[in-house]
Design a protein around this motif. Structure first.
Motif, PDB file in Angstrom:
ATOM      1  N   ARG A   1      11.405 -15.074   9.513  1.00 35.58           N
ATOM      2  CA  ARG A   1      11.865 -16.016  10.576  1.00 35.58           C
ATOM      3  C   ARG A   1      11.127 -16.112  11.617  1.00 35.58           C
ATOM      4  O   ARG A   1      10.687 -17.076  12.121  1.00 35.58           O
TER       5      ARG A   1
ATOM      6  N   LYS B   1       8.621 -19.236  12.652  1.00 35.15           N
ATOM      7  CA  LYS B   1       8.928 -19.828  13.832  1.00 35.15           C
ATOM      8  C   LYS B   1       7.631 -19.864  14.663  1.00 35.15           C
ATOM      9  O   LYS B   1       7.098 -20.932  15.199  1.00 35.15           O
TER      10      LYS B   1
ATOM     11  N   HIS C   1       5.428 -22.763  13.061  1.00 34.92           N
ATOM     12  CA  HIS C   1       5.989 -24.008  13.356  1.00 34.92           C
ATOM     13  C   HIS C   1       5.572 -24.384  14.697  1.00 34.92           C
ATOM     14  O   HIS C   1       5.197 -25.723  14.979  1.00 34.92           O
ATOM     15  N   LYS C   2       6.043 -23.572  15.482  1.00 36.68           N
ATOM     16  CA  LYS C   2       5.669 -23.783  16.975  1.00 36.68           C
ATOM     17  C   LYS C   2       4.137 -23.910  17.290  1.00 36.68           C
ATOM     18  O   LYS C   2       3.847 -24.972  18.152  1.00 36.68           O
TER      19      LYS C   2
END
Length: 83
Positions: free
Chosen positions: A18, A22, A25-26
């Protein structure tokens, strides 16, 4: 709370995945914002393949949907062409 050793391991590995997803993606979202803020066409054209590659990797790893990746790439290509 988890009752099995394998469930505890699954919780740990899910958390690690996760956080990795994250982060990726950021980072990609920031690269997209940076590309959209570039005013020069040459600079944007040089940056576009890098950002498209990042988006493709997210889609390949199912972090974002394939159609969302296609829409993003199309939008970015259109933006660079309009400069």
């Amino acid at each position: 709370m988890a009752n099995h050793k394998s469930a505890l391991k699954r919780i740990r590995s899910n958390e690690a995945k996760r956080l990795r997803n994250k982060y990726q993606h950021k980072t990609t979202r920031n690269a997209i914002k940076k590309l959209k803020s570039i005013a020069s066409k040459e600079e944007a054209s040089n940056e576009l393949p890098k950002v498209v590659s990042m988006v493709d990797k997210l889609a390949k790893k199912n972090i974002i949907h394939n159609n969302k990746a296609a829409n993003l790439k199309s939008q970015l290509a259109k933006h660079v062409a309009s400069l």
